[in-house]
Design a protein around this motif. Structure first.
Motif: not given
Length: 369
Positions: A171-192
């Motif tokens: 949660x916190x890494x994703x939050x930090x990346x989204x807040x830093x780089x904005x909503x326009x950046x294409x972002x996804x996660x991989x839990x393996x």
């Protein structure tokens, strides 16, 4: 096609930075390069099996043994009737081992296409001459380190960021990346596969971050669990390890276990089955993208060609060579406006650099055909 010999060459290349996932940390890429020599051409491919059976049950030493003692004898029995299209049927009696089968099929297909002057892209049905590139960002020691890495990849021009996650790093890494780089950046996660259905409410906390997808949150064999998770979270679920065939893809789609599929040719037994998965997904309106296994230029060339098929509508993990290697085994793949060019030469369309290959070779086995 008359095959004269097959070489299994173990190589080891250092990674430019350690790559950590929920499975563990890699500092080098150890793999087996397969060279198929025919009367008319030679074909190359690289194994996706890893030294330890963590991503899946296959591992390098076992894969080499299976290739040498079980798969090649069956291909040899085909004689000059052997073609890439015959590899799958010829090896069907051997249960499992898709990565071992894939590397042989790919090397034979490369030789076959080189002999006929056809590129991988032409053969597979590519509709684009370049493909958008994403990058996979491993688990890091701190959020500051993560933000610096993401900033660097965005500066290089990558069009999509994928964050590896695991319990305690989500949660916190994703939050930090989204807040830093904005909503326009294409972002996804991989839990393996790092979570279970008991984590559903926790994973739902990722919904507000407008992710493209959540890749393989739970165990590979838990299609029902993924279908239930899809009813709890709004982030689209993408399956990776769960999909080993077009039949798996059809089952997952029918169950509602995924709305996106990551196609890794090595995981599914080769590029012919990968194309079938593409077709099944397209028929059901399910988008696909091309995953990666830290490939050198040998594997990357074929992946880029696959990613140019019409239903590969999302940026894949088809990163530039410099993402992983200071010196690749081929001329480097370089980002151009966030895209990679699809090779147009015969076969995989790239040449292996013999001096570099010799430097990183650990051992070699030559098998007469």
């Amino acid at each position: 096609m008359k095959i004269e010999k097959i070489e299994l060459r173990r190589v080891c290349l250092p990674l430019v930075t350690p790559f950590r996932t929920s499975f563990g940390t890699s500092t080098e890429r150890e793999t087996t390069i397969v060279r198929v020599v025919t009367a008319d051409a030679e074909g190359w491919a690289e194994s996706a099996a890893e030294p330890e059976p963590l991503y899946g049950p296959e591992f390098l030493d076992g894969a080499d043994l299976v290739i040498r003692d079980h798969l090649i004898p069956r291909l040899r029995a085909e004689g000059e009737a052997l073609t890439a299209e015959r590899v799958g049927p010829a090896l069907a009696a051997v249960t499992g081992h898709p990565m071992s089968k894939a590397v042989l099929e790919t090397a034979i297909l490369d030789a076959q296409l080189k002999a006929s002057g056809v590129s991988f892209g032409q053969y597979l049905g590519a509709v684009r001459d370049r493909v958008p590139a994403g990058v996979s960002v491993g688990i890091m020691d701190s959020i500051d380190e993560l933000l610096a890495a993401v900033a660097g990849y965005l500066d290089e021009g990558y069009l999509r960021i994928k964050l590896k996650i695991e319990p305690g790093w989500d949660i916190e890494p994703v939050r930090a990346v989204r807040e830093r780089f904005g909503d326009e950046m294409l972002l996804q996660v991989d839990a393996n596969t790092a979570y279970t259905l008991a984590d559903a409410r926790h994973l739902a906390r990722l919904d507000p971050f407008d992710l493209l997808l959540m890749e393989q949150p739970m165990a590979a064999d838990d299609l029902l669990g993924h279908a239930r998770l899809a009813q709890v979270i709004s982030t689209p679920i993408c399956l990776d390890e769960s999909i080993e065939s077009a039949r798996d893809a059809a089952s997952a789609i029918a169950l509602g276990a995924c709305s996106v599929i990551n196609v890794k040719p090595a995981r599914v037994g080769g590029y012919l089955e990968a194309r079938r998965i593409h077709d099944v997904a397209a028929a059901h309106g399910i988008p696909v993208w091309c995953g990666g296994m830290l490939e050198t230029g040998i594997g990357r060339a074929a992946n880029v060609a696959l990613a140019a098929l019409p239903n590969f509508v999302m940026p894949g993990d088809t990163s530039a060579s410099s993402r992983y290697y200071e010196q690749d085994l081929t001329a480097p793949f370089v980002l151009d406006g966030g895209h990679l060019e699809v090779p147009t030469g015969p076969g995989i369309g790239v040449e292996v650099l013999p001096d570099v290959l010799a430097q990183v070779t650990v051992s070699m086995t030559e098998i007469a055909f």
